[in-house]
Design a protein around this motif. Structure first.
Motif, PDB file in Angstrom:
ATOM      1  N   ALA A 155       0.713  -1.289   0.051  1.00 45.78           N
ATOM      2  CA  ALA A 155       0.187  -0.094  -0.168  1.00 45.78           C
ATOM      3  C   ALA A 155       0.935   1.181  -0.060  1.00 45.78           C
ATOM      4  CB  ALA A 155      -0.980   0.081   1.233  1.00 45.78           C
ATOM      5  N   GLN A 156       0.491   2.148  -0.583  1.00 50.85           N
ATOM      6  CA  GLN A 156       1.112   3.486  -0.504  1.00 50.85           C
ATOM      7  C   GLN A 156       0.422   4.094   0.761  1.00 50.85           C
ATOM      8  OE1 GLN A 156       3.528   4.208  -2.554  1.00 50.85           O
ATOM      9  NE2 GLN A 156       3.372   2.239  -3.471  1.00 50.85           N
ATOM     10  N   ALA A 157       1.226   4.135   1.740  1.00 54.42           N
ATOM     11  CA  ALA A 157       0.769   4.711   2.983  1.00 54.42           C
ATOM     12  C   ALA A 157       1.602   5.271   4.084  1.00 54.42           C
ATOM     13  CB  ALA A 157      -0.272   3.560   3.521  1.00 54.42           C
ATOM     14  N   ASP A 158       1.122   6.089   4.711  1.00 52.42           N
ATOM     15  CA  ASP A 158       2.024   6.866   5.948  1.00 52.42           C
ATOM     16  C   ASP A 158       1.613   6.119   7.014  1.00 52.42           C
ATOM     17  OD1 ASP A 158       2.527   8.518   3.833  1.00 52.42           O
ATOM     18  OD2 ASP A 158       1.747  10.314   4.729  1.00 52.42           O
ATOM     19  N   VAL A 159       2.622   6.122   7.808  1.00 54.22           N
ATOM     20  CA  VAL A 159       2.675   5.203   9.205  1.00 54.22           C
ATOM     21  C   VAL A 159       2.874   6.389  10.274  1.00 54.22           C
ATOM     22  CG1 VAL A 159       3.355   3.344  10.706  1.00 54.22           C
ATOM     23  CG2 VAL A 159       3.188   2.852   7.979  1.00 54.22           C
ATOM     24  N   LEU A 160       1.794   6.504  11.237  1.00 54.68           N
ATOM     25  CA  LEU A 160       2.177   7.103  12.247  1.00 54.68           C
ATOM     26  C   LEU A 160       2.389   6.392  13.517  1.00 54.68           C
ATOM     27  CD1 LEU A 160       1.902  10.115  13.783  1.00 54.68           C
ATOM     28  CD2 LEU A 160      -0.532   9.755  14.038  1.00 54.68           C
ATOM     29  N   VAL A 161       3.323   6.757  14.114  1.00 57.94           N
ATOM     30  CA  VAL A 161       4.007   6.013  15.378  1.00 57.94           C
ATOM     31  C   VAL A 161       3.858   7.086  16.505  1.00 57.94           C
ATOM     32  CG1 VAL A 161       5.250   4.750  16.620  1.00 57.94           C
ATOM     33  CG2 VAL A 161       5.255   4.675  14.085  1.00 57.94           C
ATOM     34  N   ASP A 162       3.101   6.782  17.771  1.00 59.84           N
ATOM     35  CA  ASP A 162       2.609   7.813  18.729  1.00 59.84           C
ATOM     36  C   ASP A 162       3.151   7.008  20.032  1.00 59.84           C
ATOM     37  OD1 ASP A 162       2.213   9.420  20.530  1.00 59.84           O
ATOM     38  OD2 ASP A 162      -0.241   9.385  20.059  1.00 59.84           O
ATOM     39  N   VAL A 205       3.737  16.022  14.588  1.00 57.73           N
ATOM     40  CA  VAL A 205       4.565  14.878  15.114  1.00 57.73           C
ATOM     41  C   VAL A 205       6.064  15.628  15.333  1.00 57.73           C
ATOM     42  CG1 VAL A 205       3.447  13.253  13.839  1.00 57.73           C
ATOM     43  CG2 VAL A 205       5.393  14.490  12.751  1.00 57.73           C
ATOM     44  N   ASP A 206       6.716  14.794  15.934  1.00 49.39           N
ATOM     45  CA  ASP A 206       8.300  15.092  16.273  1.00 49.39           C
ATOM     46  C   ASP A 206       9.143  15.075  15.079  1.00 49.39           C
ATOM     47  OD1 ASP A 206       7.410  15.766  19.386  1.00 49.39           O
ATOM     48  OD2 ASP A 206       7.104  13.589  19.231  1.00 49.39           O
ATOM     49  N   THR A 207       8.982  13.761  14.504  1.00 46.34           N
ATOM     50  CA  THR A 207      10.031  13.440  13.701  1.00 46.34           C
ATOM     51  C   THR A 207       9.062  12.954  12.236  1.00 46.34           C
ATOM     52  OG1 THR A 207      11.200  12.422  15.387  1.00 46.34           O
ATOM     53  CG2 THR A 207      11.844  11.976  13.201  1.00 46.34           C
ATOM     54  N   VAL A 208       9.697  13.461  11.159  1.00 44.17           N
ATOM     55  CA  VAL A 208       9.167  12.847   9.790  1.00 44.17           C
ATOM     56  C   VAL A 208      10.261  11.997   9.218  1.00 44.17           C
ATOM     57  CG1 VAL A 208       8.175  13.609   7.823  1.00 44.17           C
ATOM     58  CG2 VAL A 208       7.518  14.817   9.804  1.00 44.17           C
ATOM     59  N   LEU A 209      10.013  11.084   8.874  1.00 44.01           N
ATOM     60  CA  LEU A 209      10.830  10.143   8.218  1.00 44.01           C
ATOM     61  C   LEU A 209      10.318   9.917   6.764  1.00 44.01           C
ATOM     62  CD1 LEU A 209      11.604   7.329  10.904  1.00 44.01           C
ATOM     63  CD2 LEU A 209      13.108   9.337  10.375  1.00 44.01           C
ATOM     64  N   ASP A 210      10.960  10.402   5.661  1.00 41.03           N
ATOM     65  CA  ASP A 210      10.668  10.392   4.447  1.00 41.03           C
ATOM     66  C   ASP A 210      11.163   9.089   3.721  1.00 41.03           C
ATOM     67  OD1 ASP A 210       9.929  10.356   1.719  1.00 41.03           O
ATOM     68  OD2 ASP A 210      10.574  12.650   1.581  1.00 41.03           O
ATOM     69  N   GLY A 215       8.969   2.560  18.264  1.00 38.05           N
ATOM     70  CA  GLY A 215       8.770   3.652  18.159  1.00 38.05           C
ATOM     71  C   GLY A 215       9.910   4.594  18.093  1.00 38.05           C
ATOM     72  N   LYS A 216      11.094   3.985  18.606  1.00 40.34           N
ATOM     73  CA  LYS A 216      12.467   4.726  18.732  1.00 40.34           C
ATOM     74  C   LYS A 216      13.135   4.409  17.468  1.00 40.34           C
ATOM     75  CE  LYS A 216      16.539   5.074  21.899  1.00 40.34           C
ATOM     76  NZ  LYS A 216      16.926   4.565  23.172  1.00 40.34           N
ATOM     77  N   VAL A 217      14.016   5.306  16.968  1.00 39.83           N
ATOM     78  CA  VAL A 217      14.846   5.162  15.842  1.00 39.83           C
ATOM     79  C   VAL A 217      16.016   4.681  16.439  1.00 39.83           C
ATOM     80  CG1 VAL A 217      16.429   6.064  13.960  1.00 39.83           C
ATOM     81  CG2 VAL A 217      13.959   6.817  14.420  1.00 39.83           C
ATOM     82  N   ILE A 218      16.521   3.406  16.164  1.00 33.78           N
ATOM     83  CA  ILE A 218      17.583   2.615  16.851  1.00 33.78           C
ATOM     84  C   ILE A 218      18.736   2.582  15.778  1.00 33.78           C
ATOM     85  CG2 ILE A 218      16.485   1.719  18.800  1.00 33.78           C
ATOM     86  CD1 ILE A 218      16.717  -1.009  17.253  1.00 33.78           C
ATOM     87  N   VAL A 219      18.508   2.531  14.645  1.00 33.93           N
ATOM     88  CA  VAL A 219      19.296   2.484  13.653  1.00 33.93           C
ATOM     89  C   VAL A 219      19.060   3.434  12.514  1.00 33.93           C
ATOM     90  CG1 VAL A 219      20.614   1.294  11.780  1.00 33.93           C
ATOM     91  CG2 VAL A 219      20.368   0.123  14.130  1.00 33.93           C
ATOM     92  N   ASP A 220      19.828   4.392  12.098  1.00 33.12           N
ATOM     93  CA  ASP A 220      19.745   5.028  10.825  1.00 33.12           C
ATOM     94  C   ASP A 220      20.761   5.262  10.198  1.00 33.12           C
ATOM     95  OD1 ASP A 220      17.803   6.634   9.624  1.00 33.12           O
ATOM     96  OD2 ASP A 220      19.031   8.463  10.042  1.00 33.12           O
ATOM     97  N   ASP A 221      20.866   5.136   8.928  1.00 29.97           N
ATOM     98  CA  ASP A 221      22.179   5.461   8.000  1.00 29.97           C
ATOM     99  C   ASP A 221      23.520   4.692   8.786  1.00 29.97           C
ATOM    100  OD1 ASP A 221      23.678   6.617   5.878  1.00 29.97           O
ATOM    101  OD2 ASP A 221      23.835   8.320   7.001  1.00 29.97           O
ATOM    102  N   ASN A 222      23.215   3.383   8.789  1.00 27.92           N
ATOM    103  CA  ASN A 222      24.263   2.671   9.620  1.00 27.92           C
ATOM    104  C   ASN A 222      24.826   3.016  10.885  1.00 27.92           C
ATOM    105  OD1 ASN A 222      24.316   1.163   7.076  1.00 27.92           O
ATOM    106  ND2 ASN A 222      25.510   2.307   6.172  1.00 27.92           N
ATOM    107  N   GLN A 223      24.127   3.867  11.522  1.00 21.73           N
ATOM    108  CA  GLN A 223      24.616   4.295  12.773  1.00 21.73           C
ATOM    109  C   GLN A 223      23.763   3.666  14.071  1.00 21.73           C
ATOM    110  OE1 GLN A 223      27.378   5.861  13.040  1.00 21.73           O
ATOM    111  NE2 GLN A 223      27.566   5.692  11.066  1.00 21.73           N
TER     112      GLN A 223
END
Ligand code: ZN
Ligand code: ZN
Ligand code: ZN
Ligand code: ZN
Ligand code: ZN
Ligand code: ZN
Ligand code: ZN
Ligand code: ZN
Lengths: 477, 477, 477, 477
Positions: free
Chosen positions: B17-24, B47-52, B449-457
């Motif tokens: 699906a083409q869809a956005d996901v909202l995590v609260d 929201v606090d954070t937007v991930l594209d 809900g927490k970003v734990i890995v991003d861009d290999n970090q």
């Protein structure tokens, strides 16, 4: 028009969620955690309609991928028009059908396709797509297959029975399969050996065995198992995906199972009649009104099978094991008076078909109650898989943003009594499921966001239903 | 913390699906049509954070249902702790593991369960559940099974191999199965005939065949097919659901297929190593550094199978046909230096195990690129089915309101090079998949809900991961 | 001594011939066209004895390849000695047995072999060979296997049941199979999962289910199908030929069928009790004398199977399709009084076994009358195949020059009533086939040219029977 | 004429005997222990001829149950007449053939039968029987079936291929099967899907693929497996025994295996070409003389199969496992010049057929040498089973008193080089087995007591062979 279905249990093919569903216009806009707040925004107070689904299931609308509305057959015509048939479907929680465009030998496929569009356009209560029947496979038919794929018809049905009417010979079948293999479409097959059946019918009539019961006897499981294997081999040869319609014999399922275990794209459809009804109880029935012609009510092909041989039991099992992938109705209703009764004294003249488009969702839900299938499997075999199988998924068969607002609120605490004078909106003078009691109830039905059935009332308008331009199958491996 | 993942392609096990996901907070609050408006409410700006996720897949976080963090085995311990192992998992897009609590003969099950809680608690990067290993099946073990179900452990693993270490005899297996049949839990089985293997190992060593290659030779497919059938028969006798771990032989799959076709609740798990690696290429490998001991890197049980016999090909096919239901890693890493090298001159002393928890999502995605499985099937075998199989679905394995915000943004246009010094966060001094190139990339990983890995970090903190209290299997038919 | 059997219908495994059979001394000298002339030479007037077989069948003497004369078991001993048992066999048209030398754990194989020779020598009415039972598979046992092959013992029986008595573990089985694969001998297998059965027996007794009926219940078909597949896999691994004794479950036959279809040397034996008797009718029987202990008469292992499950029907079919190759009796008689009655109140203490050596030829002939097998097949499964299977063909199992004069004149117009006080020469105080009526009769029996039974009279002498030095199987593919 | 074959090893289908065979006139009078004395009577000095078979095998004469002498086909006629073909057969150790009476659509069955009698009568070197081909199944054909059974023709061949020539549709097949079920005769089937093949041939030619190789490509295994299953289902429906001729695809064998495992009377015949030759090596061959038309030498139907797909290997295995019961030649020779060459530029015009009647016994004996089948199995598949299958046993297919003196002395130390100018008595300008070397030799051939071939010399006379009045099959279960 904005509608919020709140507090329901959303069911999909892998499980359930407690979630609200927001429909904006014709389309699902969001699936939300229950409660009317989204980040402080009060959803409920911003919609036009709120439907409370507390204690109920919210499911994607049923998809009946095998119907024959007002189909010309055997000198008469199936008694439901697109109008009456789709309205009955709506009552039963089905929000899409895929009907069959008929091409008899000598006719041009694209002409027939246009004709069927004319029949359906403006008359349907729910959305409708088309499969195309091919009988003789002319060169123009092969060209038409490509054209039809572009027109949203990505499945082509062939017959191994009904010689002189629908039957394609094996070379013709291969030609169509080769084209399907090229253009990515699906071959559907009526898999019964017509040549054998024609002989047995002749012999039976000659022997004076003329009642509806002999309709079953003259279409033995061997004729179905044989044709099923044949279709599988031809599909294997050509690489075309194969969908076997109305599988009723356990031996036919076995052929499908074997092929699937090798990774071949072979699929099987069954119908409620093959899960619940039998040669002995229905085809062999008698009544005061009809005597031993009573069985005519259930004359359809493939025929109802012997319960002594255990086909029905095995069919439920196959539905669980995914050796059978989905359930359609093969809805093809004829009235006893004036239609079925053409076959008094000669079962071969009984128009073939059973009406059931209205009851599929209920009958299968009863399988959930009776612990024959799971709740998720119910949704899968009646909606999600049909959508995927026939290229509608995303718009149909799933509750997710962007999907059509085809939704059913189903009450597991409700009750449905099937029968003429009870629930019966099909244009038939009898019900094939007379007396069946269902421990559940279709409460509310939305088609593309519009409530068309609520509390057993039809709230829609003729012509609500639109043509579904289907893509290629999304179910292939 | 409110996060919106926008413009992605949400993939589930039946389609996209083409869809956005909202995590609260920790939970998915909504799945929405793309665009930042809901009934006029601007979600994005709230929201606090937007991930594209434009051009990328948004999938439920991977679930690796078979890991052995810091497992004591053969006089050493698996080299990944719960800390290092789960962090590596996170890098690879896996947001939950189910690890095995070990009970050796004579030990008390509940004591071990407590011990494993102590090992994991506060150390994990991602959520973790437990299966319980039973070796001897004491009366107290049976009681413990009921207790553990209440504690969120609904699956019990038994071994038909490793005599004197893990092996349960068939009577003990039946006892555990009877209890599982009663309390609804799942029996997991290491299905190899240990008695036969022990003999072959002795004979091989006696004959001077001591290199890692003979690890494979002494665990022939017959030993696996045999034990698989045996486990199926015992399960059939008791009515317990059966999950066969790390299936590698095509003949074992065949046993599972036959059982499933009859409707028995039998399931098969395979691992990336059985899809990609082989007896010939890996166990038989040599290197400058290790000579013919090179193969020790891939000593695991069941062993890598002969590609000449076609197991790998068949395993991919079985994954397509759903004769194998899911893919775990059996992550059980040992370093070559100081661990694997205990087996120089005697393959039987090589600690058994391959580390792979980091690479499963990538390796399986490569199967999508190579057209061995579909995109939906990727999500199904790595996340949705593991969740359903082991009673986590709803919270895990699906993107829907109420589910944990365990999400992965996967870039089909990215690239991943596997190897030490490239992507390699596991605590191993080699990579079993050194040199593998993946046409995709884990961009961003969210755990509850927490970003734990991003861009290999790695952006998480030790102890982010919590214990998952699992329910009974949601995958039974 | 020269004997001419004239005017009979000679039956072999492929058909019949109208022929006379001339026996000169112990050996068949010629098979001749009927009539007493050969090139003008009057045969009839040159012999000592003429037996007129007009209207009767002349068949090779029956070979019962599975008997346990005076076998020590469960604290008692099978009630037929070599003397009484072989005399009963002779009455029933059986002219050779192959009995089992028992080796219990710790005993030396060759010692036991010598002991059994002592038991049999000079006592038998008919010829006898030996199979060797191996329980623990010591190194000396492996050496003994080679020695025994030289001594005419080319088949070795192992047990997957009876832990602590006979059971070999799978590694031991593989060792014996490896040796058999090397020296060309046959592995025979009692295929039941003893570990499972022991548990079920314990549980049954603990639950107060102590009658003979529970002997059957605690040895379920799964335990047999499992062990059969296991034995097949171990045989596959080692290349040894495998002969599964006393197959009673249709699911076990299915395993044999699958293996045979791949060309593996796997064979199945069944017994009359599995063709005619059942769990319900016999194990569940009651009587005035014995109450619900009546069923003890039919306590044997594998057990009688449920007729509701259709095993008996399937076993006859398997005999027709050659998925089962031959029929032995597993003759192991115990009297009710003083033997079977040790198990009153505890079915596990009932000595296991049924006596039937006397009735096999008749019971199987009744299968011909009832059109369950053909006349040729009768000879094949009772004589020719046993001879070929166990390396006696040429001397035994066939009517041809050079063969031993082991011959039976069988009267298809005769009649035999089975039962104590009727035909009953076995040393048992009951008959397992009491009341069976056979539409045929054993008229005359010759053992190596000597008439030992005629008109129901025993004309032989103790010690007529000699040891048969067997060669390797002549039935392998 | 009295003949004694002395000192040979008599081979039958279950084993061997050291025995002398006495033939008195046309018939076997006795099988005797070796040595010239019978009860003091000196046999040897009372016969006319003594043949010494020391060190050699004495076997029942070969029976080739599938030949087409001087068969009209595709505008030409098979190049062997009954005279030349049967003489060649005799050279190869075959003493009986069963040839096919052809009935094309519209012709009367009994007329054709009479015609074939005329062709054969007085011309044959060895005995001959007839099968009857039915194409259209007229009412008169059904009546003729009963008549023919009385005339000694108990088997009827139908075709699922060759539309417009031989093909019967499925209803016609069922009609013939029903009659066979009634009168006890056997249905033989050419099982290939003609409709599919016709299409593929057209498409292949249209695409410019015209060489003999495409004969194989356009008759894919699916067409054979399909038709085989179809024939089995129709036979199952009617209860008729079914004999599938010239099975070449392993998948077709698999269908036969499955049916046989259920106890259905289904049998499979293969031919030496399917055991030894392949699509790649023969149909794809090129030569200086013929270029890529070389493959025409091996154009037959069913076609030679791909060795890459392993059919040949599987066919030998099936022969061992008795999933294939016997081996015939389908002898149907055409010369390259003037016959096969009609298909230059269009493989569809190549007359279908391979000549092999002379070499079957040798080619199969080579299978014994190569350890692919046993010595007994050689006799069984080439003589005993053909005799039983087609109602000749007793007279043919066995060495026993009363049987016809059809005997072959075969020398395992001899050698045979197959090829034109070497051994080649068939009326063909090439040999399909050119260059094959056989480690054995047909030394002497007797037909009904007369030596017709000795030391490669033909000693018989045209017309020696007589019509064999066959009975019903003796091989049914
Ligand atoms: Zn239909
Ligand atoms: Zn394991
Ligand atoms: Zn399956
Ligand atoms: Zn593991
Ligand atoms: Zn078989
Ligand atoms: Zn026994
Ligand atoms: Zn043919
Ligand atoms: Zn032919």
């Amino acid at each position: 028009m904005k509608t919020l279905i709140k507090n329901g249990t959303v069911v999909n093919s892998t499980g359930t969620a407690q979630a609200d569903v927001l429909v904006d216009g014709e389309t699902i806009a969001a699936v939300l955690a229950p409660g009317s707040q989204l980040l402080g925004f009060d959803v409920e107070s911003n919609v036009d309609t709120v439907l409370d689904a507390s204690g109920k299931y919210v499911i994607p609308g049923g998809i009946d991928a095998h119907t024959h509305m007002q189909m010309p057959f055997g000198g008469t015509e199936a008694s439901d028009t697109f109008e009456t048939g789709t309205r009955a479907a709506a009552h039963g929680g089905t929000t899409s059908i895929v009907d069959f465009v008929v091409q008899y030998a000598g006719e041009q496929v694209l002409d027939q396709f246009a004709l069927w569009h004319d029949k359906a356009r403006g008359n349907c209560a729910i959305d409708y797509g088309f499969h195309q029947i091919l009988s003789d496979v002319q060169d123009s038919s092969l060209t038409a297959m490509d054209e039809l794929v572009r027109e949203g018809v990505s499945s082509f049905k062939l017959f191994m029975a009904y010689k002189g009417v629908f039957l394609s010979d094996d070379g013709q079948i291969v030609k169509a399969m080769q084209r399907a293999s090229d253009n990515g479409s699906m071959i559907m097959m009526h898999a019964e050996n017509g040549s054998v059946i024609d002989l047995l019918v002749q012999q039976s009539l000659a022997a004076g065995n003329t009642t509806p019961y002999y309709h079953g006897i003259t279409r033995p499981w061997q004729a179905e198992a044989e044709a099923t294997h044949r279709a599988i081999m031809l599909a294997n040869l050509t690489g075309a995906p194969l969908y076997v319609v109305h599988v009723s014999a356990k031996q036919a399922v076995e052929q499908i199972t074997i092929a699937r275990d090798t990774g071949q794209n072979v699929f099987g459809e069954t119908c409620p009649q093959y899960l619940y009804l039998s040669l002995e109880d229905q085809l062999g029935a008698t009544s005061e009104e009809w005597g031993d012609f009573e069985g005519a009510k259930w004359v359809c092909s493939t025929p109802l099978r012997s319960k002594a041989e255990g086909h029905q039991h095995h069919m439920w099992q196959s539905l669980r094991t995914n050796d059978i992938q989905m359930v359609s109705t093969d809805h093809c209703p004829f009235c006893m008076k004036g239609q079925k009764d053409m076959g008094v004294g000669n079962f071969a003249k009984i128009p073939n078909g059973i009406g059931g488009v209205e009851h599929r969702m209920d009958l299968l839900y009863q399988g959930v109650v009776d612990k024959k299938i799971s709740l998720e499997r119910w949704v899968e075999v009646t909606s999600t898989t049909p959508a995927r199988m026939f290229g509608m998924y995303g718009k149909k068969g799933v509750i997710q943003p962007g999907a059509d607002g085809d939704l059913v609120i189903y009450d597991p605490n409700g009750h449905t009594s099937i029968g003429v004078g009870k629930t019966h909106h099909m244009n038939m003078d009898y019900s094939a499921y007379e007396g069946f009691e269902i421990d559940g109830h279709v409460d509310t039905v939305l088609s593309r966001g519009k409530v068309i059935v609520d509390d057993n009332q039809y709230l829609g308008t003729k012509g609500d239903g639109e043509y579904v331009h289907r893509g290629l199958s999304q179910y292939l491996i």
